[in-house]
Design an enzyme around this catalytic site. Structure first.
Site, PDB file in Angstrom:
ATOM      1  N   HIS A 102       0.783  -1.194   0.096  1.00  0.00           N
ATOM      2  CA  HIS A 102       0.121   0.007  -0.033  1.00  0.00           C
ATOM      3  C   HIS A 102       0.746   1.362  -0.056  1.00  0.00           C
ATOM      4  O   HIS A 102       2.073   1.244   0.792  1.00  0.00           O
ATOM      5  CB  HIS A 102      -0.774  -0.045   1.294  1.00  0.00           C
ATOM      6  CG  HIS A 102      -1.987   1.032   1.037  1.00  0.00           C
ATOM      7  ND1 HIS A 102      -1.714   2.465   1.409  1.00  0.00           N
ATOM      8  CD2 HIS A 102      -3.079   1.154   0.693  1.00  0.00           C
ATOM      9  CE1 HIS A 102      -2.893   3.005   1.097  1.00  0.00           C
ATOM     10  NE2 HIS A 102      -3.759   2.279   0.800  1.00  0.00           N
ATOM     11  N   GLU A 172      -4.272   2.023  -7.079  1.00  0.00           N
ATOM     12  CA  GLU A 172      -4.591   2.967  -6.123  1.00  0.00           C
ATOM     13  C   GLU A 172      -3.639   4.186  -6.640  1.00  0.00           C
ATOM     14  O   GLU A 172      -2.525   4.501  -5.963  1.00  0.00           O
ATOM     15  CB  GLU A 172      -4.337   2.663  -4.667  1.00  0.00           C
ATOM     16  CG  GLU A 172      -5.297   1.547  -4.355  1.00  0.00           C
ATOM     17  CD  GLU A 172      -5.597   1.595  -2.755  1.00  0.00           C
ATOM     18  OE1 GLU A 172      -6.880   1.568  -2.472  1.00  0.00           O
ATOM     19  OE2 GLU A 172      -4.749   1.994  -2.031  1.00  0.00           O
TER      20      GLU A 172
END
Ligand SMILES: O=C(CO)COP(=O)(O)O
Length: 257
Positions: A102, A172
């Site tokens: 992430h 993302e």
């Protein structure tokens, strides 16, 4: 096992207390029990709580198809890695997914491509589905973003060349995380289309989900250009998640006509 046509995943990051985590999961379990598309597996829900909540969250979802997983795993199988949690322990606790790479981990903990590649391989070896997060740092053209993401994907799969399993690729864009609104739909569509065409190791299958300020309304606009959403803040209200499940259901009903 056939994969859900649409995935709706939520990482709780570090937003909730333990009690808030359980309360939210109870509400989501209720949504899952009531919703036919979740019950029959067409819409796959997954929840990534903080590590200490994993066993309790797993128990709360025991009578639902909701999958649970970890927000991170260690870059090594076991040993002297103070403060880390292994892929095999996540699997032992009933987790079936592991979020890897992430943007917040890349930024705050300086995670690099070599560690991310090791984590992807360890997840697959422990029969966890990697939720591999990739995304360009600055807003740019879709072509430039797709190129940056393709490089990140290639590096993340470096150690997975002879491994087997399914991969959830969470596109993302870093500039769209924690923002007031998601990236523009045209941008998301173009990058996800390019990502679906990337060459993969022969044993790996891939579905592409979008994350970054995703919330109600987005999935209906993106339609089949994504295989689902990776949600953050805008799933904190369980009613918002229920609304997105309805959108997924409507989308699948439309596609099957
Ligand atoms: O990073 C994300 C999901 O992991 C997205 O978070 P937000 O939706 O809160 O921007």
């Amino acid at each position: 096992m056939t994969q859900p046509a649409i995935w709706l995943g939520t990482s709780l990051k570090m937003y909730f207390s333990y009690a808030q985590t359980l309360a939210w999961c109870r509400a989501v379990a209720q949504i899952a029990r009531q919703h036919p598309a979740v019950r029959d597996g067409r819409v796959g829900l997954f929840v990534l709580p903080a590590f200490p909540a994993l066993p309790a969250v797993k128990a709360l979802f025991a009578d639902t198809p909701v999958r649970v997983g970890a927000q991170n795993i260690a870059p090594a199988a076991s040993g002297a890695w103070t403060g880390e949690v292994s892929a095999s322990m996540v699997q032992e606790l009933g987790g079936t997914l592991a979020e890897i790479g992430h943007a917040e981990r890349r930024r705050h903990f300086a995670e690099n491509d070599a560690q991310i590649s090791a984590k992807v391989a360890l997840a697959l070896q422990s029969h966890l589905t990697p939720v591999l997060c990739i995304g360009e740092a600055q807003q740019d053209t879709p072509d430039a973003a797709a190129e940056a993401c393709a490089i990140q994907l290639r590096r993340a799969l470096a150690e997975a060349q002879s491994l087997h399993g399914s991969l959830l690729l969470a596109y993302e864009p870093q500039w769209a995380i924690g923002a007031p609104q998601p990236a523009p739909e045209g941008h998301i569509r173009a990058v996800c289309r390019a990502l679906r065409q990337q060459p993969l190791p022969p044993g790996i299958t891939l579905q592409v989900i979008y994350g970054g300020s995703a919330g109600p309304g987005l999935l209906s606009r993106l339609e089949e250009s994504v295989d689902g959403l990776f949600l953050g803040r805008f799933a904190h209200d369980p009613a918002a998640l229920a609304q997105i499940v309805d959108e997924a259901d409507a989308l699948l009903a439309r596609e099957s006509v």
